[in-house]
Design a protein around this motif. Structure first.
Motif, PDB file in Angstrom:
ATOM      1  N   HIS A   1       0.842  -1.198   0.000  1.00  0.00           N
ATOM      2  CA  HIS A   1       0.000   0.000   0.000  1.00  0.00           C
ATOM      3  C   HIS A   1       0.873   1.241   0.000  1.00  0.00           C
ATOM      4  O   HIS A   1       1.853   1.317   0.742  1.00  0.00           O
ATOM      5  N   SER A   2       0.539   2.213  -0.834  1.00  0.00           N
ATOM      6  CA  SER A   2       1.226   3.507  -0.890  1.00  0.00           C
ATOM      7  C   SER A   2       2.721   3.295  -1.166  1.00  0.00           C
ATOM      8  O   SER A   2       3.070   2.738  -2.209  1.00  0.00           O
ATOM      9  N   MET A   3       3.605   3.720  -0.270  1.00  0.00           N
ATOM     10  CA  MET A   3       5.025   3.460  -0.471  1.00  0.00           C
ATOM     11  C   MET A   3       5.272   1.966  -0.641  1.00  0.00           C
ATOM     12  O   MET A   3       6.100   1.549  -1.473  1.00  0.00           O
ATOM     13  N   GLY A   4       4.563   1.146   0.136  1.00  0.00           N
ATOM     14  CA  GLY A   4       4.715  -0.298   0.020  1.00  0.00           C
ATOM     15  C   GLY A   4       4.271  -0.823  -1.328  1.00  0.00           C
ATOM     16  O   GLY A   4       4.825  -1.813  -1.832  1.00  0.00           O
ATOM     17  N   GLY A   5       3.276  -0.177  -1.942  1.00  0.00           N
ATOM     18  CA  GLY A   5       2.851  -0.580  -3.278  1.00  0.00           C
ATOM     19  C   GLY A   5       3.931  -0.310  -4.307  1.00  0.00           C
ATOM     20  O   GLY A   5       4.172  -1.127  -5.205  1.00  0.00           O
ATOM     21  N   ALA A   6       4.598   0.845  -4.179  1.00  0.00           N
ATOM     22  CA  ALA A   6       5.704   1.157  -5.087  1.00  0.00           C
ATOM     23  C   ALA A   6       6.871   0.191  -4.878  1.00  0.00           C
ATOM     24  O   ALA A   6       7.499  -0.261  -5.846  1.00  0.00           O
ATOM     25  N   ILE A   7       7.158  -0.134  -3.615  1.00  0.00           N
ATOM     26  CA  ILE A   7       8.237  -1.081  -3.321  1.00  0.00           C
ATOM     27  C   ILE A   7       7.915  -2.452  -3.907  1.00  0.00           C
ATOM     28  O   ILE A   7       8.777  -3.100  -4.521  1.00  0.00           O
ATOM     29  N   ALA A   8       6.674  -2.905  -3.730  1.00  0.00           N
ATOM     30  CA  ALA A   8       6.277  -4.208  -4.275  1.00  0.00           C
ATOM     31  C   ALA A   8       6.438  -4.226  -5.794  1.00  0.00           C
ATOM     32  O   ALA A   8       6.916  -5.225  -6.371  1.00  0.00           O
ATOM     33  N   GLU A   9       6.040  -3.131  -6.459  1.00  0.00           N
ATOM     34  CA  GLU A   9       6.180  -3.071  -7.918  1.00  0.00           C
ATOM     35  C   GLU A   9       7.646  -3.118  -8.335  1.00  0.00           C
ATOM     36  O   GLU A   9       8.029  -3.837  -9.274  1.00  0.00           O
ATOM     37  N   ARG A  10       8.498  -2.397  -7.641  1.00  0.00           N
ATOM     38  CA  ARG A  10       9.909  -2.331  -8.011  1.00  0.00           C
ATOM     39  C   ARG A  10      10.603  -3.682  -7.795  1.00  0.00           C
ATOM     40  O   ARG A  10      11.430  -4.103  -8.597  1.00  0.00           O
ATOM     41  N   ILE A  11      10.222  -4.365  -6.723  1.00  0.00           N
ATOM     42  CA  ILE A  11      10.805  -5.689  -6.478  1.00  0.00           C
ATOM     43  C   ILE A  11      10.282  -6.698  -7.501  1.00  0.00           C
ATOM     44  O   ILE A  11      11.040  -7.518  -8.041  1.00  0.00           O
ATOM     45  N   ALA A  12       8.979  -6.636  -7.784  1.00  0.00           N
ATOM     46  CA  ALA A  12       8.373  -7.587  -8.726  1.00  0.00           C
ATOM     47  C   ALA A  12       8.948  -7.447 -10.132  1.00  0.00           C
ATOM     48  O   ALA A  12       8.948  -8.416 -10.905  1.00  0.00           O
ATOM     49  N   ALA A  13       9.439  -6.256 -10.462  1.00  0.00           N
ATOM     50  CA  ALA A  13      10.036  -6.053 -11.783  1.00  0.00           C
ATOM     51  C   ALA A  13      11.398  -6.726 -11.908  1.00  0.00           C
ATOM     52  O   ALA A  13      11.899  -6.935 -13.017  1.00  0.00           O
ATOM     53  N   ARG A  14      12.017  -7.087 -10.748  1.00  0.00           N
ATOM     54  CA  ARG A  14      13.355  -7.682 -10.758  1.00  0.00           C
ATOM     55  C   ARG A  14      13.375  -9.131 -10.281  1.00  0.00           C
ATOM     56  O   ARG A  14      14.376  -9.823 -10.466  1.00  0.00           O
ATOM     57  N   ALA A  15      12.324  -9.574  -9.619  1.00  0.00           N
ATOM     58  CA  ALA A  15      12.344 -10.888  -8.966  1.00  0.00           C
ATOM     59  C   ALA A  15      11.268 -11.801  -9.559  1.00  0.00           C
ATOM     60  O   ALA A  15      10.266 -11.330 -10.095  1.00  0.00           O
ATOM     61  N   PRO A  16      11.451 -13.093  -9.435  1.00  0.00           N
ATOM     62  CA  PRO A  16      10.473 -14.057  -9.975  1.00  0.00           C
ATOM     63  C   PRO A  16       9.268 -14.204  -9.046  1.00  0.00           C
ATOM     64  O   PRO A  16       9.349 -14.854  -8.003  1.00  0.00           O
ATOM     65  N   VAL A  17       8.159 -13.592  -9.386  1.00  0.00           N
ATOM     66  CA  VAL A  17       6.936 -13.697  -8.591  1.00  0.00           C
ATOM     67  C   VAL A  17       5.767 -14.017  -9.503  1.00  0.00           C
ATOM     68  O   VAL A  17       5.811 -13.778 -10.713  1.00  0.00           O
ATOM     69  N   ALA A  18       4.694 -14.528  -8.887  1.00  0.00           N
ATOM     70  CA  ALA A  18       3.507 -14.886  -9.667  1.00  0.00           C
ATOM     71  C   ALA A  18       2.705 -13.664 -10.067  1.00  0.00           C
ATOM     72  O   ALA A  18       2.079 -13.644 -11.136  1.00  0.00           O
ATOM     73  N   GLY A  19       2.680 -12.653  -9.221  1.00  0.00           N
ATOM     74  CA  GLY A  19       1.872 -11.487  -9.524  1.00  0.00           C
ATOM     75  C   GLY A  19       2.095 -10.364  -8.534  1.00  0.00           C
ATOM     76  O   GLY A  19       2.843 -10.497  -7.551  1.00  0.00           O
ATOM     77  N   LEU A  20       1.452  -9.225  -8.788  1.00  0.00           N
ATOM     78  CA  LEU A  20       1.601  -8.001  -7.999  1.00  0.00           C
ATOM     79  C   LEU A  20       0.233  -7.404  -7.716  1.00  0.00           C
ATOM     80  O   LEU A  20      -0.637  -7.375  -8.596  1.00  0.00           O
ATOM     81  N   ILE A  21       0.053  -6.919  -6.472  1.00  0.00           N
ATOM     82  CA  ILE A  21      -1.121  -6.122  -6.124  1.00  0.00           C
ATOM     83  C   ILE A  21      -0.618  -4.822  -5.516  1.00  0.00           C
ATOM     84  O   ILE A  21      -0.064  -4.811  -4.416  1.00  0.00           O
ATOM     85  N   ALA A  22      -0.768  -3.723  -6.246  1.00  0.00           N
ATOM     86  CA  ALA A  22      -0.321  -2.401  -5.790  1.00  0.00           C
ATOM     87  C   ALA A  22      -1.554  -1.590  -5.410  1.00  0.00           C
ATOM     88  O   ALA A  22      -2.367  -1.239  -6.269  1.00  0.00           O
ATOM     89  N   ILE A  23      -1.682  -1.295  -4.115  1.00  0.00           N
ATOM     90  CA  ILE A  23      -2.850  -0.577  -3.601  1.00  0.00           C
ATOM     91  C   ILE A  23      -2.449   0.881  -3.361  1.00  0.00           C
ATOM     92  O   ILE A  23      -1.576   1.167  -2.541  1.00  0.00           O
ATOM     93  N   SER A  24      -3.057   1.780  -4.114  1.00  0.00           N
ATOM     94  CA  SER A  24      -2.736   3.216  -4.030  1.00  0.00           C
ATOM     95  C   SER A  24      -1.219   3.434  -4.032  1.00  0.00           C
ATOM     96  O   SER A  24      -0.664   4.051  -3.120  1.00  0.00           O
ATOM     97  N   PRO A  25      -0.508   2.918  -5.034  1.00  0.00           N
ATOM     98  CA  PRO A  25       0.955   3.008  -5.019  1.00  0.00           C
ATOM     99  C   PRO A  25       1.438   4.450  -5.072  1.00  0.00           C
ATOM    100  O   PRO A  25       0.845   5.286  -5.751  1.00  0.00           O
ATOM    101  N   ALA A  26       2.509   4.729  -4.353  1.00  0.00           N
ATOM    102  CA  ALA A  26       3.103   6.064  -4.367  1.00  0.00           C
ATOM    103  C   ALA A  26       3.560   6.392  -5.777  1.00  0.00           C
ATOM    104  O   ALA A  26       4.193   5.561  -6.441  1.00  0.00           O
ATOM    105  N   PRO A  27       3.257   7.592  -6.281  1.00  0.00           N
ATOM    106  CA  PRO A  27       3.683   7.960  -7.637  1.00  0.00           C
ATOM    107  C   PRO A  27       5.199   7.903  -7.778  1.00  0.00           C
ATOM    108  O   PRO A  27       5.942   8.232  -6.856  1.00  0.00           O
ATOM    109  N   MET A  28       5.637   7.486  -8.952  1.00  0.00           N
ATOM    110  CA  MET A  28       7.071   7.446  -9.250  1.00  0.00           C
ATOM    111  C   MET A  28       7.412   8.265 -10.488  1.00  0.00           C
ATOM    112  O   MET A  28       8.537   8.223 -10.977  1.00  0.00           O
TER     113      MET A  28
END
Length: 503
Positions: free
Chosen positions: A132-159
């Protein structure tokens, strides 16, 4: 204690009891561990059903100024799908020591995920990264580099500096491409800057593996407790991980209990403060009160002083060493404004400092006890508010720094007169609104990047209302501006330490 106050106190105690019964215990298995990964020591709670966790995993990141406990509703919703949910406190938040910076939070979040992979506790193909928020941005950034099944970004902080977001307001820059199998959600009541940037994330993908959803009637924080958001998350997780039909939503009883108990604490606070601080004589009240200036001059002084301090803070933040992420700015602002007002009205304030020793002790003890009661309640229910040793070490310095402003405010407001309580409260909140407006001017006009002043404005407004109301009770009982200011400084210092991350 008068019968009316006694009834109020009893009602407060009953509300706290009912609230605790609703909030505790939970039907989930929740265990907390400390994971040491790549120099990060993250306290992490694992949430699952008593017999469960066999369908996969979720790594769930909180936002800035939050912690793992406030993510409980989402965590338990994922656990209902027979998933094991890992919820860490990011650096400087909750029970994880600092220092905090957005970059270090991302680094530690990724280190935790890779540590879980190395230990065999999660399987990348069966893991969802969420935040969520900053955590949503962090999840997106990690998911772009790591092998995961999927991503849920809730109100992600703008980048990206788009839709009214300027570069200095960004926690992260150089955003990665949105990974496949991503769900991006925002609340319909959020700022257009949040909604626009979130929609752009999904629009940037050329395939149909990403989805953008607006949750109607949800704000940036209430989306954490939205049944519609939880249902959308469960449906997405079931689709990505090929899970059985969706389980029922988790109950809001814990949140209802937490809020109900907090109302109970507010009911108890009035009678408690009246008993703890004692009634003062009218003669002492007159001695302790200096001359009160007219409203036009009062407003002008606060406005001009606030603007001057914001300009000064552009070049020098005196309390930078206190180690609070953007809380150093707020505390420095109040320290400098307080010193300025004290210097201008020294004769009046000198009278307010006479014959206050006994009242100072009573007000100080009352403030500490009320702070402990409130933080303990939130700690038991839905937010990690109990101060750690590192935060207590900062506490006395913050109290000293905040006291001059509150002493000047109390003296200039004048005595608490019978029948004019609401007028006095409105005046005090108006003065604080003027100061907050100047600080927001620094964000919007001078682009100083102190965005938490705006992001936390709702909570700051609620705190100011509660704190000022309690201060008026203490002032009415003691007649001492100095004792009332000390009481208020204790509550404000505790609030800052609870809500601002440690750096």
């Amino acid at each position: 204690m008068k019968s009316k106050q006694a009834i109020r106190a009893v009602a407060g105690v009953l509300l706290c009891g009912v609230g605790l019964c609703l909030a505790q215990p939970t039907p989930y298995r929740e265990r907390t561990y400390i994971f040491n990964a790549d120099g990060c020591r993250l306290e992490t709670t694992i949430v699952e059903k008593p017999v469960g966790g066999g369908h996969g995993s979720v790594l769930l990141f909180h936002g800035i100024s939050a912690n793992k406990k406030i993510m409980s509703y989402l965590a338990r919703g994922f656990a209902e799908q027979d998933l094991r949910v890992y919820v860490p406190d990011l650096p400087g938040h909750g029970r994880t020591p600092g220092p905090f910076s957005p970059a270090r939070a991302e680094q530690c979040g990724e280190a935790l995920f890779r540590e879980l992979l190395t230990r065999g506790l999660v399987n990348g193909d069966r893991t969802i990264l969420a935040g969520h928020s900053m955590g949503g941005a962090i999840a997106e950034r990690i998911a772009a580099r790591a092998p995961v099944a999927g991503l849920i970004a809730i109100s992600p902080a703008p980048m990206r500096a788009e839709h009214g977001v300027t570069a200095e307001k960004l926690l992260f820059s150089n955003p990665p491409d949105l990974p496949p199998h991503s769900l991006v959600m925002v609340g319909s009541l959020e700022l257009e800057s949040m909604r626009g940037n979130a929609a752009d994330l999904v629009a940037s993908r050329s395939d149909a593996t990403a989805t953008y959803i607006q949750i109607q009637g949800a704000s940036h924080v209430s989306i954490l407790f939205s049944g519609a958001a939880m249902r959308a998350s469960q449906e997405w997780t079931a689709r990505v991980l090929h899970l059985p039909p969706i389980e029922p939503l988790t109950s809001h009883r814990a949140l209802i209990g937490a809020l109900g108990g907090f109302v109970g604490i507010l009911l108890i606070a009035g009678p408690f403060l009246r008993e703890a601080t004692g009634k003062n004589s009218k003669e002492e009240e007159t001695v302790a009160t200096g001359a009160v200036i007219g409203l036009p001059r009062l407003f002008l002084e606060f406005a001009a002083g606030s603007i001057v301090i914001v300009l000064l803070l552009r070049y020098w933040i005196p309390l930078k060493a206190i180690g609070l992420f953007q809380g150093d700015y707020l505390s420095s602002f109040l320290l400098l404004l307080g010193c300025l007002l004290v210097a201008v009205h020294w004769n009046s304030l000198r009278m307010a400092l006479r014959n206050t020793s006994g009242h100072l002790l009573a007000a100080g003890l009352a403030g500490v006890l009320l702070l402990l009661l409130s933080t303990a309640w939130f700690e038991l229910t839905f937010y990690e508010a109990w101060l750690t040793a590192a935060k207590w070490a900062r506490f006395p310095f913050l109290v000293l720094a905040l006291h001059p402003y509150l002493l000047a405010e109390e003296t200039l407001l004048g005595p608490a007169k019978h029948g004019k309580r609401w007028r006095r409260l409105a005046l005090a909140l108006t003065l604080r609104l003027i100061s907050w407006g100047a600080m927001m001017g620094g964000v919007l006009v001078m682009h100083n990047g102190e965005i938490l002043i705006g992001l936390l404005s709702v909570y700051m407004a609620m705190f100011n209302l509660v704190q000022r109301s309690a201060m008026d009770v203490v002032r009415n009982e003691t007649g001492s501006a100095a004792a009332t200011a000390l009481f208020g400084a204790i509550l404000l210092a505790g609030f800052c330490l609870v809500i601002f991350p440690l750096t």
